[in-house]
Design a protein around this motif. Structure first.
Motif, PDB file in Angstrom:
ATOM      1  N   MET A 107       0.456  -1.490   0.365  1.00  0.00           N
ATOM      2  CA  MET A 107      -0.436   0.106   0.024  1.00  0.00           C
ATOM      3  C   MET A 107       1.045   1.418   0.212  1.00  0.00           C
ATOM      4  N   ALA A 108       0.903   1.774  -0.051  1.00  0.00           N
ATOM      5  CA  ALA A 108       0.960   3.854  -0.576  1.00  0.00           C
ATOM      6  C   ALA A 108       1.192   4.179   1.104  1.00  0.00           C
ATOM      7  N   THR A 109       2.166   4.543   1.319  1.00  0.00           N
ATOM      8  CA  THR A 109       2.924   5.755   1.863  1.00  0.00           C
ATOM      9  C   THR A 109       1.319   6.795   1.707  1.00  0.00           C
ATOM     10  N   PRO A 110       0.325   7.206   3.094  1.00  0.00           N
ATOM     11  CA  PRO A 110       0.029   8.356   2.918  1.00  0.00           C
ATOM     12  C   PRO A 110       0.524   9.892   3.182  1.00  0.00           C
ATOM     13  N   VAL A 111      -0.155  10.838   2.934  1.00  0.00           N
ATOM     14  CA  VAL A 111      -0.002  11.943   1.872  1.00  0.00           C
ATOM     15  C   VAL A 111       0.097  12.366   2.491  1.00  0.00           C
ATOM     16  N   VAL A 112       0.552  13.919   3.027  1.00  0.00           N
ATOM     17  CA  VAL A 112      -0.518  14.973   3.301  1.00  0.00           C
ATOM     18  C   VAL A 112      -0.399  15.843   2.140  1.00  0.00           C
ATOM     19  N   GLU A 113      -2.106  16.225   2.218  1.00  0.00           N
ATOM     20  CA  GLU A 113      -2.534  16.699   0.971  1.00  0.00           C
ATOM     21  C   GLU A 113      -2.308  18.776   0.981  1.00  0.00           C
ATOM     22  N   SER A 114      -2.659  18.991   2.085  1.00  0.00           N
ATOM     23  CA  SER A 114      -2.570  20.158   2.596  1.00  0.00           C
ATOM     24  C   SER A 114      -2.190  21.037   3.569  1.00  0.00           C
ATOM     25  N   SER A 115      -1.743  22.286   4.219  1.00  0.00           N
ATOM     26  CA  SER A 115      -1.863  22.101   5.667  1.00  0.00           C
ATOM     27  C   SER A 115      -2.234  23.595   5.707  1.00  0.00           C
ATOM     28  N   THR A 116      -2.381  24.694   7.446  1.00  0.00           N
ATOM     29  CA  THR A 116      -2.607  25.688   7.542  1.00  0.00           C
ATOM     30  C   THR A 116      -2.141  25.575   8.915  1.00  0.00           C
ATOM     31  N   SER A 117      -2.037  27.340   9.291  1.00  0.00           N
ATOM     32  CA  SER A 117      -1.214  27.868  10.452  1.00  0.00           C
ATOM     33  C   SER A 117      -1.513  29.110  10.829  1.00  0.00           C
ATOM     34  N   THR A 118      -1.518  28.945  12.467  1.00  0.00           N
ATOM     35  CA  THR A 118      -2.772  30.151  12.597  1.00  0.00           C
ATOM     36  C   THR A 118      -1.003  30.859  13.358  1.00  0.00           C
ATOM     37  N   ASN A 119       0.025  31.829  13.581  1.00  0.00           N
ATOM     38  CA  ASN A 119       1.072  32.011  13.832  1.00  0.00           C
ATOM     39  C   ASN A 119       0.346  32.759  15.285  1.00  0.00           C
ATOM     40  N   PHE A 120       1.483  32.548  16.075  1.00  0.00           N
ATOM     41  CA  PHE A 120       1.278  33.418  17.611  1.00  0.00           C
ATOM     42  C   PHE A 120       0.404  34.245  17.566  1.00  0.00           C
ATOM     43  N   ALA A 121      -0.148  34.596  18.970  1.00  0.00           N
ATOM     44  CA  ALA A 121      -1.110  35.599  19.737  1.00  0.00           C
ATOM     45  C   ALA A 121      -0.558  35.558  20.842  1.00  0.00           C
ATOM     46  N   ALA A 122      -0.593  37.155  21.330  1.00  0.00           N
ATOM     47  CA  ALA A 122      -0.327  36.886  22.598  1.00  0.00           C
ATOM     48  C   ALA A 122      -1.647  37.672  23.414  1.00  0.00           C
ATOM     49  N   SER A 123      -1.621  37.114  25.046  1.00  0.00           N
ATOM     50  CA  SER A 123      -2.368  37.115  25.616  1.00  0.00           C
ATOM     51  C   SER A 123      -4.150  37.230  25.106  1.00  0.00           C
ATOM     52  N   THR A 124      -4.069  35.488  24.743  1.00  0.00           N
ATOM     53  CA  THR A 124      -5.649  35.837  23.826  1.00  0.00           C
ATOM     54  C   THR A 124      -5.748  33.907  24.861  1.00  0.00           C
ATOM     55  N   ARG A 129      -4.003  17.785   6.586  1.00  0.00           N
ATOM     56  CA  ARG A 129      -4.668  16.764   6.368  1.00  0.00           C
ATOM     57  C   ARG A 129      -3.344  16.145   5.635  1.00  0.00           C
ATOM     58  N   ILE A 130      -4.047  14.477   5.881  1.00  0.00           N
ATOM     59  CA  ILE A 130      -3.941  13.274   5.778  1.00  0.00           C
ATOM     60  C   ILE A 130      -4.434  12.488   4.514  1.00  0.00           C
ATOM     61  N   SER A 131      -4.292  12.193   3.571  1.00  0.00           N
ATOM     62  CA  SER A 131      -4.889  11.289   2.571  1.00  0.00           C
ATOM     63  C   SER A 131      -4.408  10.015   3.213  1.00  0.00           C
ATOM     64  N   GLY A 132      -5.176   8.761   2.595  1.00  0.00           N
ATOM     65  CA  GLY A 132      -4.215   6.992   2.384  1.00  0.00           C
ATOM     66  C   GLY A 132      -4.221   6.589   3.746  1.00  0.00           C
ATOM     67  N   LEU A 160       4.015   6.721   7.256  1.00  0.00           N
ATOM     68  CA  LEU A 160       3.838   8.390   7.300  1.00  0.00           C
ATOM     69  C   LEU A 160       4.534   8.282   8.275  1.00  0.00           C
ATOM     70  N   ILE A 161       5.565   9.033   8.919  1.00  0.00           N
ATOM     71  CA  ILE A 161       6.454   9.923   9.311  1.00  0.00           C
ATOM     72  C   ILE A 161       6.341  11.793   9.806  1.00  0.00           C
ATOM     73  N   LEU A 162       5.770  11.889  11.178  1.00  0.00           N
ATOM     74  CA  LEU A 162       5.447  13.059  10.986  1.00  0.00           C
ATOM     75  C   LEU A 162       6.409  13.983  12.526  1.00  0.00           C
ATOM     76  N   LEU A 163       6.922  14.427  11.849  1.00  0.00           N
ATOM     77  CA  LEU A 163       8.069  15.640  13.450  1.00  0.00           C
ATOM     78  C   LEU A 163       6.845  16.601  14.043  1.00  0.00           C
ATOM     79  N   ILE A 164       6.804  16.999  15.041  1.00  0.00           N
ATOM     80  CA  ILE A 164       6.307  18.521  15.425  1.00  0.00           C
ATOM     81  C   ILE A 164       7.140  19.341  16.601  1.00  0.00           C
ATOM     82  N   LEU A 165       8.432  20.198  15.513  1.00  0.00           N
ATOM     83  CA  LEU A 165       9.224  20.544  17.129  1.00  0.00           C
ATOM     84  C   LEU A 165       8.859  22.007  17.183  1.00  0.00           C
ATOM     85  N   CYS A 166       9.157  22.320  18.445  1.00  0.00           N
ATOM     86  CA  CYS A 166       7.968  23.697  18.795  1.00  0.00           C
ATOM     87  C   CYS A 166       9.510  24.506  19.999  1.00  0.00           C
TER      88      CYS A 166
END
Lengths: 291, 142
Positions: free
Chosen positions: A1-18, A104-107, A144-150
């Motif tokens: 079977m095929a690797t899952p695919v990251v089809e698209s992504s979105t993000s919202t940058n940091f906002a303070a005091s919320t 957003r990941i398919s497969g 599919l391997i994901l790295l989430i770093l901060c």
């Protein structure tokens, strides 16, 4: 079977005091696809938790310091509710600096979309090197391997993350990278790669554009549907035959059989005959006449 | 180890010798948990082993059942069509064939077959068995 695919992504940058960060739904989301959201907050006055919209599952909550700053990873298999939404709002329990991104990941394998995940924290001196040890072992070469770093704080200024690495080496593709000077200069990035092997990932990391501390990391493995096929070796059993005793007719001799008869006593009966008594015959003297 | 169930063979011999009527129903295959170990003489009916079915699976109807005389190899072979089940997430290394009478406690077990490749672990994928060209099992006649 095929690797899952990251089809698209979105993000919202940091906002303070919320207390909230709203992330636009990734383009083209379809029912059955996997959404992974990474939300980072800091600068909370007290221990704080982030909650996701209804239906999302918390995968990892990485406590960078006493609940005052955390990285939280959520996921959901999109239903018609998610595909109809235009955005998703994540809420912190206290005022803080908050932001995040979504993939957003398919497969993926429905019902078994996440194989496993790990979290790591570094709280040493500020450094540009993000490096974590890992024990994650992908269960399939097509995962599919994901790295989430901060990271946060350290040298002031908006930072970014790049040069993703791992052992064993993989070809990493950055999905999104957000960082600004809101609050305590947070930075958050996500990268993906095909597992390629089922060898344990012993190390993963990246490079910060500015020295920072603490760092946090989440590594996770996403399953594609995995088929399995096999065969059988025919079982052959042998019968057990038991010896049978038999007989048949043969020519032979005989020994004269002599049997003494048994003569039963016979009962008999008879009728006494009639005794006829002859009467004396008369005596007669015949005289011959002359003719 | 692949195992022919003694009680199942008893049922077959009773049927062919007229000692008892043959059971009727649907021939089925069930993938079993890796922890299941067949017992040739205490495992008699599906109810005896159904708790050990591989997680996430259900018994599947077998088609193409045939009993073939292989005179060249002096044996009688039991064969069926291949089996393929979609969207399975499970772990298994063997399967059981039984006659489903509709009542698990009267559904005789026939054979437990090891999967030649060892453990199969599909994830939301297809679980399939390609039956050996000679069938599932054979009984030699000499």
């Amino acid at each position: 079977m095929a690797t899952p695919v990251v089809e698209s992504s979105t993000s919202t940058n940091f906002a303070a005091s919320t207390t909230t960060t709203t992330i636009t739904k990734p383009a083209g989301l379809a029912v059955g696809e996997l959404l992974v959201a990474a939300i980072q907050f800091a600068d909370a006055g007290s221990a704080t938790a982030v909650s996701a919209p209804a239906g999302w599952t918390t995968l990892e909550t990485v406590d960078m310091t006493d609940g005052l700053r955390r990285l939280t990873v959520f996921y959901i298999i999109a239903t018609s509710t998610e595909t109809a939404a235009s955005n998703f709002t994540f809420t912190a329990s206290n005022t803080c600096t908050i932001g995040g991104g979504m993939l957003r990941i398919s497969g993926v394998a429905p019902g078994s979309e996440i194989q496993t995940s790990e979290q790591d924290v570094f709280s040493g001196a500020s450094t540009t090197s993000i490096s974590f040890t890992s024990t994650l072992t992908p269960n399939h070469t097509d995962n599919l391997i994901l790295l989430i770093l901060c990271a946060r704080s350290g040298t002031a200024g908006a930072a970014s993350i790049s040069s993703y690495t791992s052992t064993p080496s993989k070809t990493w593709t950055e999905i999104f990278d957000i960082g600004n000077t809101a609050g305590s200069d947070l930075v958050l990035a996500v990268a993906s790669a095909t597992s390629g092997v089922t060898t344990q990932i012993t190390n993963y990391g990246a490079t910060l554009s500015l020295p920072k501390t603490p760092h946090a990391g989440v590594i996770l493995s996403v399953n594609p549907p995995i088929n399995a096929s096999g065969s059988n070796t025919a079982l052959e059993v042998s019968p057990t035959f038991f010896s049978q005793t038999g007989s048949s007719g043969v020519n032979g001799s005989n020994t004269l059989l002599e049997i003494d008869p048994t003569l039963p006593i016979q009962s008999g009966s008879a009728t006494a005959p009639t005794q006829w008594i002859n009467e004396p015959s008369p005596s007669t003297t015949w005289i011959n006449e002359e003719i | 180890m692949s195992t022919l169930y003694g009680k199942g063979l008893e049922t077959a011999l009773k049927a062919v010798t007229g000692v008892a009527a043959a059971p009727t129903g649907t021939l089925k295959l069930a993938f079993m948990a890796t922890s299941y170990t067949p017992n040739a003489f205490t495992d008699q009916y599906w109810s005896d082993v159904s708790a050990s079915i591989a997680s996430g699976t259900t018994a599947q109807t077998l088609s193409g059942a045939a009993v073939n005389v292989d005179s060249g190899n002096t044996r009688v072979e039991f064969d069926t069509s291949d089996i393929s089940v979609a969207s399975q997430t499970t772990t298994t290394n063997k399967y059981v064939i039984f006659m489903d009478t509709g009542t698990p406690s009267t559904s005789p077990l026939i054979v437990c077959m090891d999967i030649a490749e060892g453990t199969l672990a599909p994830i939301a994928g297809t679980l399939a068995i390609t039956v050996n060209a000679e069938g599932h099992f054979a009984i030699s006649v000499a």
